[in-house]
Design a protein around this motif. Structure first.
Motif, PDB file in Angstrom:
ATOM      1  N   UNK A   1       1.266  -1.229   0.098  1.00  0.00           N
ATOM      2  CA  UNK A   1      -0.250   0.433  -0.359  1.00  0.00           C
ATOM      3  C   UNK A   1       1.038   0.998   0.278  1.00  0.00           C
ATOM      4  N   UNK A   2       0.501   2.314  -0.662  1.00  0.00           N
ATOM      5  CA  UNK A   2       1.058   3.335  -1.034  1.00  0.00           C
ATOM      6  C   UNK A   2       1.151   4.215  -1.763  1.00  0.00           C
ATOM      7  N   UNK A   3       1.050   5.494  -0.920  1.00  0.00           N
ATOM      8  CA  UNK A   3       0.302   6.634  -1.404  1.00  0.00           C
ATOM      9  C   UNK A   3       1.746   7.659  -1.951  1.00  0.00           C
ATOM     10  N   UNK A   4       1.756   8.462  -2.675  1.00  0.00           N
ATOM     11  CA  UNK A   4       2.687   9.085  -3.423  1.00  0.00           C
ATOM     12  C   UNK A   4       2.661  10.964  -3.229  1.00  0.00           C
ATOM     13  N   UNK A   5       2.941  11.329  -1.963  1.00  0.00           N
ATOM     14  CA  UNK A   5       2.239  12.576  -1.207  1.00  0.00           C
ATOM     15  C   UNK A   5       2.461  13.890  -2.778  1.00  0.00           C
ATOM     16  N   UNK A   6       3.208  13.406  -3.279  1.00  0.00           N
ATOM     17  CA  UNK A   6       3.927  14.272  -4.400  1.00  0.00           C
ATOM     18  C   UNK A   6       2.449  14.835  -5.341  1.00  0.00           C
TER      19      UNK A   6
ATOM     20  N   UNK B   1       1.801  18.376   9.115  1.00  0.00           N
ATOM     21  CA  UNK B   1       3.674  19.033   8.879  1.00  0.00           C
ATOM     22  C   UNK B   1       4.028  17.385   7.820  1.00  0.00           C
ATOM     23  N   UNK B   2       3.983  17.870   6.637  1.00  0.00           N
ATOM     24  CA  UNK B   2       4.435  16.945   5.516  1.00  0.00           C
ATOM     25  C   UNK B   2       5.812  17.988   4.579  1.00  0.00           C
ATOM     26  N   UNK B   3       6.915  17.232   4.918  1.00  0.00           N
ATOM     27  CA  UNK B   3       7.776  18.030   4.817  1.00  0.00           C
ATOM     28  C   UNK B   3       9.233  16.687   3.615  1.00  0.00           C
ATOM     29  N   UNK B   4       9.466  17.118   2.678  1.00  0.00           N
ATOM     30  CA  UNK B   4       9.841  16.136   2.287  1.00  0.00           C
ATOM     31  C   UNK B   4      12.090  16.695   1.625  1.00  0.00           C
ATOM     32  N   UNK B   5      12.750  16.220   1.514  1.00  0.00           N
ATOM     33  CA  UNK B   5      13.940  16.597   0.808  1.00  0.00           C
ATOM     34  C   UNK B   5      13.854  15.841   0.381  1.00  0.00           C
ATOM     35  N   UNK B   6      13.708  14.799  -0.375  1.00  0.00           N
ATOM     36  CA  UNK B   6      13.777  14.408  -1.934  1.00  0.00           C
ATOM     37  C   UNK B   6      13.067  13.489  -2.265  1.00  0.00           C
ATOM     38  N   UNK B   7      12.241  12.911  -3.183  1.00  0.00           N
ATOM     39  CA  UNK B   7      11.338  12.441  -3.769  1.00  0.00           C
ATOM     40  C   UNK B   7      11.008  10.668  -3.446  1.00  0.00           C
ATOM     41  N   UNK B   8      12.563  10.233  -3.117  1.00  0.00           N
ATOM     42  CA  UNK B   8      11.631   8.808  -2.524  1.00  0.00           C
ATOM     43  C   UNK B   8      11.296   8.806  -0.788  1.00  0.00           C
TER      44      UNK B   8
END
Length: 163
Positions: free
Chosen positions: A86-91, A115-122
């Motif tokens: 089960x995967x969700x791509x938050x972008x 509070x959602x923050x990412x430093x890379x796509x993975x």
């Protein structure tokens, strides 16, 4: 010109509306749709049965579900199947809530975490382990070993009217 200065002076003595964000968190509205959560039953079994209706309802194609069969030795959900992936791509997610509406077991819920923050796509791809809520008190973690026939559907046998 005087009118503009008076407006400036009047606004100088008003209470500021700025919130010091990291220290003070603003409460969210009741209908706010934030980070996704996969729910569990009280006994620890997962509510998601791997039906992929959430993925079909997602207009942004942000959800990927792969299902597998439950066995008595390895039981993840009370149904015949469970979501092995089960995967969700938050972008891609637009936080519309259609996945929540489409779920027949109310397994996916959009919570109030913003509070959602990412430093890379993975990091933006949330896996099942990241989405699944913790095991409730008194429950067992999945996979569970269950007694044979406990979660199988018993279908009544129809009698032949000529017998």
């Amino acid at each position: 010109m005087i009118k503009g200065l008076l407006t400036t002076l009047r606004e100088m003595f008003q209470q500021p509306v700025t919130i010091q964000y990291p220290e003070v968190k603003r409460p969210v509205r009741t209908r706010f749709k934030g980070r996704h959560v996969l729910k569990r039953y009280e006994n620890g079994l997962e509510k998601c049965i791997g039906c992929s209706l959430c993925a079909a309802a997602c207009p942004a194609d942000a959800i990927f579900v792969e299902s597998a069969e439950n066995t008595d030795e390895e039981r993840y959900s009370p149904g015949e199947r469970y979501a092995s992936t089960y995967e969700i791509n938050m972008l891609r997610c637009i936080f519309c809530g259609f996945c929540e509406d489409a779920c027949p077991t109310e397994a996916i819920v959009l919570g109030d975490n913003y509070e959602l923050s990412f430093t890379d796509r993975h990091q933006s791809i949330y896996t099942k382990d990241m989405l699944l809520e913790p095991v409730p008190p008194g429950g067992k973690p999945t996979p569970q070993n269950t007694e044979p026939g406990k979660y199988t559907r018993s279908v009544p046998v129809m009698q032949d009217p000529q017998d």
